[in-house]
Motif scaffolding. Structure first.
Motif, PDB file in Angstrom:
ATOM      1  N   PRO A   1       3.735  -7.656   6.062  1.00 24.11           N
ATOM      2  CA  PRO A   1       3.690  -6.187   6.145  1.00 24.11           C
ATOM      3  C   PRO A   1       5.068  -5.550   6.382  1.00 24.11           C
ATOM      4  CG  PRO A   1       1.879  -7.133   7.382  1.00 24.11           C
ATOM      5  CD  PRO A   1       2.784  -8.277   6.995  1.00 24.11           C
ATOM      6  N   GLU A   2       5.917  -6.200   7.174  1.00 19.80           N
ATOM      7  CA  GLU A   2       7.255  -5.663   7.424  1.00 19.80           C
ATOM      8  C   GLU A   2       8.143  -5.758   6.188  1.00 19.80           C
ATOM      9  OE1 GLU A   2       9.052  -7.205  11.031  1.00 19.80           O
ATOM     10  OE2 GLU A   2       7.103  -7.143  12.053  1.00 19.80           O
ATOM     11  N   LEU A   3       8.027  -6.855   5.430  1.00 19.49           N
ATOM     12  CA  LEU A   3       8.779  -6.982   4.172  1.00 19.49           C
ATOM     13  C   LEU A   3       8.386  -5.889   3.193  1.00 19.49           C
ATOM     14  CD1 LEU A   3       8.615 -10.828   3.525  1.00 19.49           C
ATOM     15  CD2 LEU A   3      10.674  -9.486   3.924  1.00 19.49           C
ATOM     16  N   VAL A   4       7.080  -5.706   3.037  1.00 16.64           N
ATOM     17  CA  VAL A   4       6.575  -4.691   2.107  1.00 16.64           C
ATOM     18  C   VAL A   4       7.032  -3.302   2.555  1.00 16.64           C
ATOM     19  CG1 VAL A   4       4.459  -3.573   1.294  1.00 16.64           C
ATOM     20  CG2 VAL A   4       4.641  -6.075   1.285  1.00 16.64           C
ATOM     21  N   GLN A   5       6.935  -3.021   3.838  1.00 14.31           N
ATOM     22  CA  GLN A   5       7.356  -1.712   4.342  1.00 14.31           C
ATOM     23  C   GLN A   5       8.837  -1.462   4.046  1.00 14.31           C
ATOM     24  OE1 GLN A   5       6.811  -1.004   8.540  1.00 14.31           O
ATOM     25  NE2 GLN A   5       7.040   1.196   8.275  1.00 14.31           N
ATOM     26  N   ALA A   6       9.691  -2.453   4.278  1.00 11.21           N
ATOM     27  CA  ALA A   6      11.124  -2.286   4.022  1.00 11.21           C
ATOM     28  C   ALA A   6      11.401  -1.986   2.552  1.00 11.21           C
ATOM     29  CB  ALA A   6      11.881  -3.540   4.462  1.00 11.21           C
ATOM     30  N   VAL A   7      10.712  -2.697   1.655  1.00 15.58           N
ATOM     31  CA  VAL A   7      10.927  -2.512   0.216  1.00 15.58           C
ATOM     32  C   VAL A   7      10.447  -1.134  -0.236  1.00 15.58           C
ATOM     33  CG1 VAL A   7      10.179  -3.320  -2.065  1.00 15.58           C
ATOM     34  CG2 VAL A   7      10.926  -4.966  -0.326  1.00 15.58           C
ATOM     35  N   VAL A   8       9.241  -0.752   0.160  1.00 14.77           N
ATOM     36  CA  VAL A   8       8.675   0.539  -0.271  1.00 14.77           C
ATOM     37  C   VAL A   8       9.449   1.694   0.366  1.00 14.77           C
ATOM     38  CG1 VAL A   8       6.612   1.998  -0.241  1.00 14.77           C
ATOM     39  CG2 VAL A   8       6.417  -0.451  -0.742  1.00 14.77           C
ATOM     40  N   GLU A   9       9.819   1.548   1.624  1.00 13.17           N
ATOM     41  CA  GLU A   9      10.576   2.604   2.305  1.00 13.17           C
ATOM     42  C   GLU A   9      11.923   2.838   1.626  1.00 13.17           C
ATOM     43  OE1 GLU A   9      12.026   2.204   6.601  1.00 13.17           O
ATOM     44  OE2 GLU A   9      10.065   3.182   6.782  1.00 13.17           O
ATOM     45  N   ALA A  10      12.629   1.781   1.275  1.00 16.73           N
ATOM     46  CA  ALA A  10      13.916   1.926   0.592  1.00 16.73           C
ATOM     47  C   ALA A  10      13.750   2.617  -0.759  1.00 16.73           C
ATOM     48  CB  ALA A  10      14.573   0.556   0.421  1.00 16.73           C
ATOM     49  N   SER A  11      12.699   2.250  -1.493  1.00 16.38           N
ATOM     50  CA  SER A  11      12.443   2.897  -2.785  1.00 16.38           C
ATOM     51  C   SER A  11      12.131   4.372  -2.609  1.00 16.38           C
ATOM     52  CB  SER A  11      11.283   2.197  -3.503  1.00 16.38           C
ATOM     53  OG  SER A  11      11.607   0.868  -3.806  1.00 16.38           O
ATOM     54  N   ALA A  12      11.319   4.697  -1.614  1.00 17.78           N
ATOM     55  CA  ALA A  12      10.959   6.099  -1.352  1.00 17.78           C
ATOM     56  C   ALA A  12      12.187   6.906  -0.947  1.00 17.78           C
ATOM     57  CB  ALA A  12       9.883   6.165  -0.274  1.00 17.78           C
ATOM     58  N   HIS A  13      13.050   6.327  -0.110  1.00 20.59           N
ATOM     59  CA  HIS A  13      14.275   7.027   0.297  1.00 20.59           C
ATOM     60  C   HIS A  13      15.137   7.365  -0.918  1.00 20.59           C
ATOM     61  CE1 HIS A  13      14.012   7.179   4.623  1.00 20.59           C
ATOM     62  NE2 HIS A  13      13.795   5.882   4.713  1.00 20.59           N
TER      63      HIS A  13
END
Length: 186
Positions: A79-91
């Motif tokens: 879940p933390e890996l996925v959050q980091a990837v999606v958050e960076a894309s959203a930013h």
């Protein structure tokens, strides 16, 4: 016919012996900096809420006959890996669009699997990821897959390389999907 039966018995015995002797769990570190650029300077304009909706979490090394050779644990956790990837894309998307007000992205992990099916000659290391991204009530599915064939034991380094490649694909698809989702009218 007798040779064929003997060959099968030998293969089953070998697989059982390997499975009994070499069963070890492995922790695989994933460096998110290899997947996404650092977001230190970006304001917290997006909140990514990750929910694990997998029916089963399959992260396991196996050998011939699908015998378990041990569990694979990712560090940081899925879940933390996925959050980091999606958050960076959203930013990235929000910065390009000039959006400064806080946004929320809901992310469901449908599939996150790492498997190492084997034959008498080689192992394949497979990573498959599928996420559902939701913004303002609209969904997009993004995915990434990677495979590498090896003639040696599926090591931490090999598993890390394949998993990182699948996460890079998810990152690229997430950016495209979020661009489309944030472009939709409120």
């Amino acid at each position: 016919m007798p040779n064929r039966r003997f060959d099968r018995v030998v293969l089953v015995a070998l697989a059982t012996l390997l499975g009994a002797c070499s069963t070890t769990d492995v922790v695989v570190p994933i460096d998110t900096a290899q997947i996404v650029s650092s977001q230190k300077d970006v304001s917290r304009s997006v909140q990514v809420q990750v929910t694990d909706i997998r029916k089963e979490a399959n992260l396991e090394r196996t050998t011939i006959g699908n015998l378990s050779m041990g569990r694979i644990t990712l560090q940081p956790p899925v879940p933390e890996l996925v959050q980091a990837v999606v958050e960076a894309s959203a930013h990235k998307v929000l910065a390009r669009r000039g959006v400064s007000e806080p946004q929320t992205v809901l992310c469901g992990i449908r599939v996150f699997e790492i498997a190492t099916p084997a034959t008498p000659l080689y192992w394949d290391i497979n990573t498959k990821i599928e996420l559902v991204l939701r913004v303002r009530g609209q969904d997009r599915v993004v995915s990434g897959t990677a495979t590498e064939r090896t003639f040696v034991w599926p090591s931490e380094a090999l598993i890390e390389r394949v998993t990182t490649e699948a996460l890079r694909q998810v990152s690229a698809e997430s950016e495209q999907a979020l661009e489309a989702l944030f472009a939709l009218p409120h």
